[in-house]
Structures are given as C-alpha cells and as structure tokens.
Design an enzyme around this catalytic site. Sequence first.
Site, PDB file in Angstrom:
ATOM      1  N   GLY B 475       0.791  -1.227   0.000  1.00  0.00           N
ATOM      2  CA  GLY B 475       0.000   0.000   0.000  1.00  0.00           C
ATOM      3  C   GLY B 475       0.821   1.273   0.000  1.00  0.00           C
ATOM      4  O   GLY B 475       0.272   2.367   0.042  1.00  0.00           O
ATOM      5  N   SER B 546       9.484  -7.034  -0.803  1.00  0.00           N
ATOM      6  CA  SER B 546      10.857  -7.513  -0.533  1.00  0.00           C
ATOM      7  C   SER B 546      11.359  -7.005   0.817  1.00  0.00           C
ATOM      8  O   SER B 546      12.215  -6.130   0.873  1.00  0.00           O
ATOM      9  CB  SER B 546      11.806  -7.110  -1.667  1.00  0.00           C
TER      10      SER B 546
END
Lengths: 312, 632
Positions: B475, B546
Amino acid sequence: MNPESINGAARSGARRLTHLERLEAESIHIIREVVAEAERPVMLYSIGKDSSVMLHLARKAFHPAPPPFPLLHVDTTWKFRAMYEMRDRMAAEAGMDLIVHRNPEAERLGINPFDHGGRHTDMWKTEGLKQALDQHRFDAAFGGARRDEEKSRAKERIFSFRSANHRWDPKNQRPELWRVYNARKHPGESIRAFPLSNWTELDIWQYIHQEGIPIVPLYFSAPRPTVERDGLLLMVDDDRFPLRPGEAPVMRSIRFRTLGCYPLTGAVESEAATLEDIIREMLLTTTSERQGRAIDHDQAASMEKKKQEGYF
Amino acid sequence: MSLQVYGSSELIERDIVRYLEQHRDKGLLRLITCGSVDDGKSTLIGRLLYDSKMIFEDQLAALEADSRRHGTQGQEIDFALLVDGLAAEREQGITIDVAYRFFATDRRKFIVADAPGHEQYTRNMVTGASTADLAVILVDARRGVLVQTRRHSYLVHLLGIRNIVLAVNKMDLVDYDQARFDEIVADYRAFAAGLGIAEFTAIPISGLRGDNITAPSGQMDWYDGPTFLRHLEAVPLEESALQAAPFRMPVQWVNRPNHEFRGYCGLIASGTVRPGDRVRILPSGRTTQVSRIVTFGEEPDLAVADQSVTLVLADEVDVSRGDVIAAADAPLESSDQFEATLVWMDEEPMLPGRSYWLKIGGATVSASVTDIKHQVNVNTLEEMPAKTLELNGIGEVKLAFGRAVPFAPFDENRDLGGFILIDRLTNATVGAGMIRYALRRAQNVHWQHLEVTREAHAALKGQRPKVVWFTGLSGAGKSTIANLVEKRLHLMGRHTFLLDGDNIRHGLNRDLGFTDADRVENVRRIGEVAKLMADAGLIVLCAFISPFRAERRLVRDMLPDGEFCEVFVDAPLEVAEQRDAKGLYAKARRGELPNFTGIDSPYEPPEQAEIRIDTTAMSPEEAAERIVAALA
C-alpha cells in the site's frame, strides 16, 4: 607386493611431529591467515618472552621476507631499561618497522605507578593501545596471550573481535571451527589475534631453548638492587624510584618470571642463571607466573573486565 | 596420589638437560569432554589439572575463596569454578562457552576442549569437537546412557572423531559393580553401532575418588584395561594415516618480497612433499614441480601433513590464495554443487536461497542452500522435513557455490571438506558444514559462451541496462509509481519491462507462500529473472515488498556495479494502513492473513537506497519525475 609402494603415498619418509612442531605450525598458520585477510595488521610487541616467541614465529612464517607488518610497542615510560634495549635490537634484526606509542595525555599528567595506582595501567596501556590502533587505523593486532594464563583467556577465541570502541563481548563470540577463521568485519571494528593461544608456559620455555630465541637478560638471575614493598620484591631500575623512609636498596640475586613496568613487577629470589636453570625452577615451582603482577590481584573477574574495556 | 606429570622431579633436579631432551619428542593429543557438571565432568578435568600440577598454589587459594563464595560443594573445592571462566558462568553455575585446558605427561601434551553439554549449547560443543582427535563421553554410572549421551555421541561422530572413550563415572556410587558397568557398555554399544561408531573404549572410573584415573583402582579387580590417563597417552594418533594420504596443501599466502623470490605458503592438509615432486595446481590444473621447501634455517628435504611450509615451484605458474597444490598423480576434484551436513549456529534461522559467504581452506565464495533434504533430531536421530534451520539445527542440505572450489569429502580430510558460513550483513559465523560429496563435477559445466554479449544487447537498444527495485510496505504506492515511471521511459523510447506481484505471483512463483523462507525464494527468483532481462539490455522495473535487506542485497550483488537502483517507497505503517486500497490490512488485523508485512512479519527498511520517496510529501507523479531524472 610391497605394501610400501601402494598408492605411492606410504613413502617411508613419514614421521611423527612433536608437540612443539604442531604448536609452531598452528601459530604460523594463524599469523599468515591474519595477514591474508586483514588490511592493516600490526604486532603488539611487549618485549617479554611470549612476544619474543611470537616475533620469532612471524619471522618464520614469512621467511625469506621480513614479516609484512610493523611492530607496535605501547610504552608507559616505566619499562625496565633492559627491555628498551632489547626492543630496538630485535626490531632492527627482524627488519621491521617499530612504532612506539606513548599516551600524550598520560605523559602530560605525569602518570606513574607510584602515585596513580590503577590509573597507570588504564591510561598508559588500555587508553594508549586504543589511541595507537585508532591513529594508525590498524584493523588487526597480534597479541601474545596464552589460554593457560588466566581463566577468561581460556575462553577467548584465537580471532577475537572488538567493536569500534574496542570492547570485547564474551557472551557473543563467533564460533571458531577447525582452522577456518572468520576475519570479516565492519569498518572500524578490529581483530585481536592470539597465535600463542594453545601454548603453555612450559612450551614457551622449551621452544626458546630449542630455537635459541634471544630474551631480555632480566629473566636470568643476577645481583640487582631491590626493595621489598607490599609483599613484592621490586627492582630499583632507575633513580625515579621514590624510596620510602627507612627503605634502602639491597643487592639480591633475583630474576623475573614475567616483565612489565618495573615498579609493578615482582622479582623472585633465584640463582637460575641459564635457560636450563630457569626451566628447572619453573618446573619445580608452586606458584603461577601472573602472581608476580600487581594488576591481576584485585578480583576474580578483573581480567575479563579489563578486556571488555579494551585491555589487550 | 600425584601424577608425576613432568616426569620425576628427581630428574629435573639432577639433570635438566637430559630431562629436556626426553621431553622434546612429546606428541600432542587434542580431546573434547562431553557431559554435564552432573556427570562429574568438571571434577574429572579439575583432577587431571590438579594432579598434573597445572594448578598452582596461588590459583588454588583463589579457587578455595571462590568455592566458599559461589561453590556448590559446601566446604569442598568446587572444580567447576576452575573451569568456568566467565563471570556470567560462575554466577549462574553453568558452562556456556568452550574453554581450552592444558596438561601434560611424560609422553604427551594434552589440549582439552571443555564444552557445555546442554542442548541449547550444541553449537559450542560442535566448535570444541572440530579440533579434537578424541572424545570422552561421560556417563553417570547410576543413570546410564541418557538422551544427552546419544546427542553427544552423534555430534562427535558427525565431526569426524573416530577415537571415542566411554568413561563410566561415579563407579563408587554403584559399589564398583561390574554388572552395572557391563550393562551400560552393552547399552551404549547397541546404540553406537546404529550411528556407525564401530569401536570405542569403555573405562570404569571415579573422578572424585581417583579410581582408574591415573592409577589402577584397588576397588575394581575385574577391570584389566588401561587407566583413563594411560589410554590418553597410548591411543594412536591419526598422523600416520594423514601422512600416507596423497599430498594436498591449500595455498594461504603468496610470498613475493621481490621478483627473485616467489613462495607459496600453507599448512599441509595431507601427505608428504619433497623437492622434485610433481604437483598439480587446482582448480587451474597446471602441473609443475616442487623445487624447494623454504624454512628459516636449513632447507628440509621432507615436509609432512600438519606442518606450515613455504614451497617454491619450478615453473612460473599462476597460483593464488584459495588454490590447492596437490600431488600431480592424485589431484583433487573441483565442484560448485555439494551435498553437505550443515550445523546452524545463529539466532537468525538459515533460509534456503539466501546468499552467505562460505569459507573453505583459504577460499571465500558466495553460497546458498538450494534444498534441505531433511533435518536431524539430535536427541532421537529421526530425520524430519524442514524448510529452514533454526539455531542448533542440523540438516542434510544441497549447496550451490558462486564458483567451483577444489575439495575433499570431510570424512577424508577436515581441512578440505569443512567450511563455515558467514552472514553477509552481520559478518557473524552462522553455520558450519561438512562436505559429503559433490553433486556434479565442475569440469562438466561450461557456461555457454555467448557470441551476442550483454554489451551487444544493450548497444542495439541504445541504452544502459538497469534494474530499478521498488521496495516498501504493502500500500505504499510501489506499483503505482513504477507504472508511471515505465510509461515515461516508454515515451522516451526506452526498452523496459515491469515485474510486479501480478505477473510473478500468479505464474513463476505461484508455488510460494508468505513464510520467511518463501519470501526469500520469491525475491531470489525475481532477481534471477531481472538479471536475465538486464542481460538482454532491458531497463527492468521491479515492484515488490521484498522485506529483507539480505535478499535485496543478493539481487544487487548479481548485477554489475551501478546497474542496480534501489528505490525506497517510504510510507509510515499508519499511512499505508489508512490507504488500504485492497482491504488487506483490515484482513491481516483480523488474523485472516498470517505473515503480513508490517503486522506480524518484519520489514527491514533500506539503509542506503539510491532513491528515497517520501510518499507523505510528494505525489506519485512527482515521484516518477524524480526517478526518471535520476535514471537519465
């Protein structure tokens, strides 16, 4: 078929290595490993018998070249005169650069073992060492400590890490397996490497005997001016020694089992004037060599504490 | 009862020179003692040191004082205090770290690795065992073979120790009963055979009373074997077998003080060497001859395993640190893929796919675990499936190295088959491993030599390849910004490709979930794909959470310098959670999405990203402008 000829390897030349040969091989391997992995190694040279053995091993490791690093003496200005002579002679003979560092702050304040007690060691040695390492940006320093000397040393790694503040964290040591040493570190961190970790006091003396390694004459007995103070037999090595009322130097036949600052190093009365005599005396003695040093007497964990603070 | 360790004091007094001659040819035996304080381990070691005069009067006085303060033996001397050297250990009354102790007899010098016995200190025991020639497994005669006995035996066998002593201690507490001793030995034999321990020496002792330690016990006439110490003095050392093996020397240091001298320094891992011997340099395969063995004094005509030497070679061949000089007629194999046993030593678990430094001999290479075949339960020896290895976990794994290295299986040679793993970020030693065998031989693997190079690909497209890596919380706006960047680059005539969750998670990585191990593998695969695309000359935009620094670092390391650009799309958790375009945070908060980054799974922000986008201070369009400007 002749069993000797099988796989060509059982060549009859095989032979058993002595414990000194094994210790020597391990130490040389450690010294080379540090040099291969560190960017700016240095050898701490304290001029004592262990330092003499360590220097000898370093010369063997890189022969015919001189060892590819300088010697560092963290001076307190209070060593025995015979030690200073030995230091300069050995550095020249080995063809190595000698860096002598004296803590300028301690020099300015005139810190000495007579008036300043524990501060003498803190400022000259602990602080002085940190200053020298920082100033020259050394990232690895060889030290001659042995694991049989003292309890916290028995648990220290051969490659021992110091934070950027030179602190040792005994609870967080890297596992050290086989002969594979991890020398990786972040900028600012450093390694103290101890090639003599697995040597005992007797090994050191036997090796000095076998190899004919020069040592400071103070290890050999001779008549020397002494005073007895606080249970230690001290040598009056120069006229900076403040005699207390009623004290007068007495000539005694003495020698030293360990060498440091002369006002802090206790002598033993002895007639041992040769290396063989010294070894005989050492084998028959009943007290450990550190007993002659005022520095370790404070408390059981004193050395562990000092090391955490950055003492070598 | 004294050990007369340094021989008779009488000879020392009378003829020290002769004494020194006698003591010059001592051998050296390294051993590890396995057991806990309860088994009388410290008492045994303390007795050996005390009887062999390694404890001096001043140390004894200090020990007596300590015993009164911290001891557990009432007024008796507590030998545990002698061997527990760290302040924390004395306070807690436990052994944490390996300590090394020294004693000697007329025949041998001994180095004792004193390792803690508890399961949570398995890594410390493994460390102590790694340099030992012999292991002493201590058993309390009253309690017999315990879970810890099995664990200790498994570990020392794993570390390749073939001399095992089963010391059945506290025999005085079972009335020196032969039947009890025989029962314990039979128990142990049955279990040991299952491990592959074919031989061991069992000795009934009492460390406290001194039975069968240095002198034969008067209480156990039924035992006619050697005393504990006599056995340690007499057990054959492995040096003759090691010397009989083919010559191998890992090169540690190239000694080149001037152009007249070039010597190769190392510790001989096996075999013997003489001037004139034909040798092969690995991995290059070049052969030459040893011309000299250089030492400080007279040059010897023979050097053997375990000696540190400097060799001069007859020809100018290229040899560097990490290479191995080996007998020409018995060269080593090289490989870059192995099956190995791995012991994990770090609080942070081992994750397959994560890249570590691996050090073996003088060589350091990058390496990662590609597969965990199984983990071993060190107590039951059961094999269990595993996706990660936790602290003290031991598993059979497959490893891929960054390049081929010369090796020998660990069982043949510790120096050529034992390795450590180092964390790339913390530099800590996180694992230790033993190579079992190579999975493929490097000589069969040749990279396809591509006629059309990556430079050619890039030149054709008239651009410099790049991997632009967007990282940040769910987000934060990574995909939105990456899309805008791609559109702008496309308009500028650049060849690009965008990789994100939509086109990766549904295809290439649809078999992966959201555990830490899967996240690592997810990023590794994306990294490999991005690298291939960069080889093809593309500008690759990757938008993925990540969360771990190590994997972002791994991808960075795959690419040439300057081709990796990390963009940190920085949105505070509250802000990202407030936006919650897909309603994921709400689900995660309700516990319906486990392992959600930021909620119950960590996010490690970049420390030195090339570009940081503060999403609370600029719009996606402004962010895209900035990134495109930075890429140009």
